[in-house]
Design a protein around this motif. Structure first.
Motif, short mmCIF file in Angstrom:
data_model
loop_
_atom_site.label_atom_id
_atom_site.label_comp_id
_atom_site.label_asym_id
_atom_site.label_seq_id
_atom_site.Cartn_x
_atom_site.Cartn_y
_atom_site.Cartn_z
N LEU A 2 0.85 -1.19 0.00
CA LEU A 2 0.00 0.00 0.00
C LEU A 2 0.89 1.24 0.00
CD1 LEU A 2 -2.99 0.85 0.07
CD2 LEU A 2 -2.79 0.99 2.55
N LEU A 4 1.22 5.49 -0.21
CA LEU A 4 0.53 6.72 0.14
C LEU A 4 1.15 7.87 -0.64
CD1 LEU A 4 -1.52 8.17 2.04
CD2 LEU A 4 0.38 8.46 3.64
N TRP A 26 -5.07 12.75 -0.02
CA TRP A 26 -4.12 11.66 0.11
C TRP A 26 -4.64 10.50 -0.73
CZ3 TRP A 26 0.45 12.24 2.48
CH2 TRP A 26 0.59 13.33 3.34
N THR A 28 -4.25 6.49 -1.75
CA THR A 28 -3.64 5.21 -1.44
C THR A 28 -3.73 4.36 -2.69
OG1 THR A 28 -5.71 4.29 -0.56
CG2 THR A 28 -4.17 5.26 1.03
N GLU A 30 -3.07 0.51 -3.89
CA GLU A 30 -2.78 -0.86 -3.49
C GLU A 30 -2.26 -1.62 -4.70
OE1 GLU A 30 -4.92 -4.75 -1.49
OE2 GLU A 30 -6.04 -2.88 -1.67
N TYR A 42 -8.49 10.36 -0.02
CA TYR A 42 -8.96 10.77 1.30
C TYR A 42 -8.62 12.23 1.52
CZ TYR A 42 -8.91 5.72 1.99
OH TYR A 42 -9.10 4.37 1.84
N ARG A 45 -5.95 12.30 6.22
CA ARG A 45 -5.12 11.08 6.32
C ARG A 45 -5.56 10.18 7.47
NH1 ARG A 45 -0.03 9.61 8.27
NH2 ARG A 45 0.32 11.64 9.17
N ILE A 48 -7.58 6.90 6.72
CA ILE A 48 -6.95 5.74 6.07
C ILE A 48 -6.74 4.63 7.10
CG2 ILE A 48 -4.93 4.92 4.81
CD1 ILE A 48 -4.58 7.87 3.88
N ILE A 52 0.38 1.24 5.94
CA ILE A 52 0.96 1.85 4.73
C ILE A 52 2.42 1.42 4.65
CG2 ILE A 52 1.55 4.00 3.59
CD1 ILE A 52 -0.94 5.17 5.08
N VAL A 55 5.55 5.81 1.64
CA VAL A 55 5.04 7.14 1.30
C VAL A 55 5.90 7.65 0.16
CG1 VAL A 55 4.64 9.48 2.14
CG2 VAL A 55 4.38 7.54 3.69
#
Length: 100
Positions: A2, A4, A26, A28, A30, A42, A45, A48, A52, A55
């Motif tokens: 994942l 970010l 933000w 994410t 996957e 999002y 943050r 979430i 994660i 980043v």
């Protein structure tokens, strides 16, 4: 895996990577077995859930201590700005570890 990403908008195709200090949304992303499974946006943050793994930041000068404290990997996308470009660079190991 994942990822970010701080983004300037919530459009998968048009939004670009932004500075953490100027983040609007933000994202994410996957990734499983080399493919994008899901992308979510999002506003905050704290919404979430889940761990994660990494980043992705825009440059070496981003405020990332909070992420380091949470034991997240920090990767820098020096030239990549769109989600597609960042994911491609991640898959081909073209993103750089943050030099502290």
């Amino acid at each position: 895996m994942l990822l970010l990403l701080p983004m300037d908008g919530d459009d998968t195709q048009e939004s670009e990577l932004s500075s953490i200090l100027e983040v609007a949304f933000w994202a994410t992303v996957e990734i499983e077995e080399g493919r994008v499974v899901e992308i979510n946006f999002y506003k905050d943050r704290s919404q979430i859930e889940g761990f994660i793994d990494a980043v992705i930041v825009k440059n070496n000068y981003e405020p990332v201590m909070e992420f380091i404290d949470q034991q997240m990997m920090i990767l820098v996308a020096h030239t990549q700005r769109t989600i597609d470009d960042v994911v491609e660079a991640y898959l081909f190991r073209e993103l750089h570890d943050l030099a502290l």
